[in-house]
Design an enzyme around this catalytic site. Structure first.
Site, mmCIF file in Angstrom:
data_model
loop_
_atom_site.group_PDB
_atom_site.id
_atom_site.type_symbol
_atom_site.label_atom_id
_atom_site.label_comp_id
_atom_site.label_asym_id
_atom_site.label_seq_id
_atom_site.Cartn_x
_atom_site.Cartn_y
_atom_site.Cartn_z
ATOM 1 N N GLY A 31 0.820 -1.215 0.000
ATOM 2 C CA GLY A 31 0.000 0.000 0.000
ATOM 3 C C GLY A 31 0.846 1.255 0.000
ATOM 4 O O GLY A 31 2.024 1.215 -0.362
ATOM 5 N N ALA A 32 0.217 2.374 0.410
ATOM 6 C CA ALA A 32 0.859 3.697 0.317
ATOM 7 C C ALA A 32 1.396 3.870 -1.104
ATOM 8 O O ALA A 32 2.577 4.170 -1.320
ATOM 9 C CB ALA A 32 1.964 3.864 1.359
ATOM 10 N N LEU A 33 0.521 3.647 -2.044
ATOM 11 C CA LEU A 33 0.935 3.552 -3.451
ATOM 12 C C LEU A 33 1.451 4.885 -3.996
ATOM 13 O O LEU A 33 0.998 5.951 -3.600
ATOM 14 C CB LEU A 33 -0.238 3.062 -4.307
ATOM 15 N N HIS A 34 2.403 4.791 -4.902
ATOM 16 C CA HIS A 34 2.993 5.969 -5.534
ATOM 17 C C HIS A 34 3.221 5.648 -7.013
ATOM 18 O O HIS A 34 2.900 4.529 -7.481
ATOM 19 C CB HIS A 34 4.303 6.357 -4.836
ATOM 20 N N HIS A 37 4.679 2.293 -8.070
ATOM 21 C CA HIS A 37 3.720 1.183 -8.129
ATOM 22 C C HIS A 37 2.874 1.276 -9.400
ATOM 23 O O HIS A 37 2.611 0.271 -10.061
ATOM 24 C CB HIS A 37 2.768 1.233 -6.925
ATOM 25 N N ASP A 152 14.117 -2.637 -5.061
ATOM 26 C CA ASP A 152 14.387 -3.732 -4.121
ATOM 27 C C ASP A 152 15.012 -4.879 -4.925
ATOM 28 O O ASP A 152 14.400 -5.941 -5.084
ATOM 29 C CB ASP A 152 13.087 -4.161 -3.446
ATOM 30 N N GLN A 155 15.423 -8.186 -3.160
ATOM 31 C CA GLN A 155 14.107 -8.832 -3.000
ATOM 32 C C GLN A 155 13.686 -9.494 -4.316
ATOM 33 O O GLN A 155 13.203 -10.625 -4.324
ATOM 34 C CB GLN A 155 13.081 -7.784 -2.576
HETATM 35 O O1 PAF Z 1 8.110 -4.719 -1.815
HETATM 36 C C1 PAF Z 1 7.105 -4.779 -1.083
HETATM 37 O O2 PAF Z 1 6.257 -3.895 -1.047
HETATM 38 C C2 PAF Z 1 6.908 -6.002 -0.206
HETATM 39 O O3 PAF Z 1 8.121 -6.473 0.266
HETATM 40 C C3 PAF Z 1 6.088 -7.118 -0.875
HETATM 41 C C4 PAF Z 1 6.812 -7.692 -2.073
HETATM 42 C C5 PAF Z 1 4.741 -6.576 -1.309
HETATM 43 C C6 PAF Z 1 5.849 -8.255 0.105
HETATM 44 O O4 PAF Z 1 5.155 -7.818 1.243
#
Ligand code: PAF
Length: 282
Positions: A31-34, A37, A152, A155
């Protein structure tokens, strides 16, 4: 805009559509989209029939209770923002109970060592939490494609590894870092920066760009020392780490090879806000 809060309802909806050959692109978020996203959402809409966005602040990936508590929760404005892109997007905004069913714990993963580098050293258990939630979400949403930002980068590498190790039938797509005009990488955390730190934060990308240029002629060690000195002289930003790593193993480069691909990674505090960024070097 259709919003699901219950996993069996979204599973049921998606499986009926998939049976008709409809394809799904997935953008997992907290969330807290920008705009960062939204760029992922746009890509998902271009490449699939339907885009699913999950909005879930995942407790098991936070190593700091305060960070979890303070993480912005803005579902109403997130939905409004998504509606500006397309009203056909499906939002999955589950509760912690819907996801974890009374057992809010992370699974333990082996990501072939990727999890021990950089973020893994400073955020204990973080990638077990990320692996746990992303695996659960992939199993619920069963997307054809999933989209993650390269901000990220570690990630993203770990999620690719997760999909490969568990044979998850999803293509994990990395998307370029989306930046503000001043170069600062978009992040949900940017909204919490105080004015002095908003001004200071673009220094991170500026330094990364300079590091990239220096990497053409200098060793990784020399570039690292130079970057550390720049941050030491900046009174608003406190460097946690700067690291030049090889992109497949994420191990710190000892000696440069023309055959390998490298990236520089940085994590720094602007007051109590932790910012990360990275750049391709060659
Ligand atoms: O990058 C993120 O916002 C989070 O780590 C994710 C991939 C949605 C997992 O909660």
């Amino acid at each position: 805009m259709t919003i699901f809060t219950n996993k069996s309802e979204i599973q049921d909806h998606i499986s009926k559509k998939k049976a008709k050959g409809i394809t799904f692109g997935f953008v997992p978020t907290m969330g807290a989209l920008h705009n960062g996203h939204l760029s992922l959402v746009e890509k998902a809409l271009q490449e699939n029939d339907v885009c699913v966005v999950s909005v879930f602040v995942n407790p098991t990936q936070f190593d700091n209770d305060q960070d979890l508590k303070k993480y912005p929760r803005t579902l109403k404005s997130d939905v409004a923002l998504l509606e500006t892109v397309s009203k056909t997007i499906l939002v999955y905004a589950p509760s912690v109970e819907d996801i974890y069913q009374g057992n809010t714990k992370a699974e333990s993963f082996n990501f072939d060592g990727l999890e021990f580098e950089m973020e893994g050293k400073f955020r204990k258990g973080h990638f077990d939490g990320v692996g746990t939630i992303v695996k659960k979400l992939f199993e619920i949403v069963t997307p054809n494609n999933a989209y993650f930002g390269e901000k990220d980068f570690q990630q993203l590498a770990i999620i690719k590894k997760l999909a490969q190790k568990y044979n998850l039938p999803v293509k994990v797509n990395g998307c370029e870092i989306f930046r503000e005009e001043n170069g600062l990488a978009y992040s949900s955390r940017n909204t919490r920066l105080k004015p002095d730190y908003i001004k200071a934060a673009p220094f991170i990308f500026k330094t990364l760009k300079a590091a990239k240029e220096k990497f053409g002629t200098k060793s990784a060690k020399q570039v690292t020392e130079w970057v550390e000195k720049q941050f030491a002289e900046n009174k608003f930003l406190e460097l946690e780490y700067f690291n030049i790593a090889e992109v497949t193993t994420l191990k710190t480069v000892k000696r440069k090879s023309k055959l390998k691909t490298y990236r520089a990674f940085v994590a720094a505090y602007a007051d109590d806000i932790r910012l990360i960024d990275n750049i391709a070097l060659n």
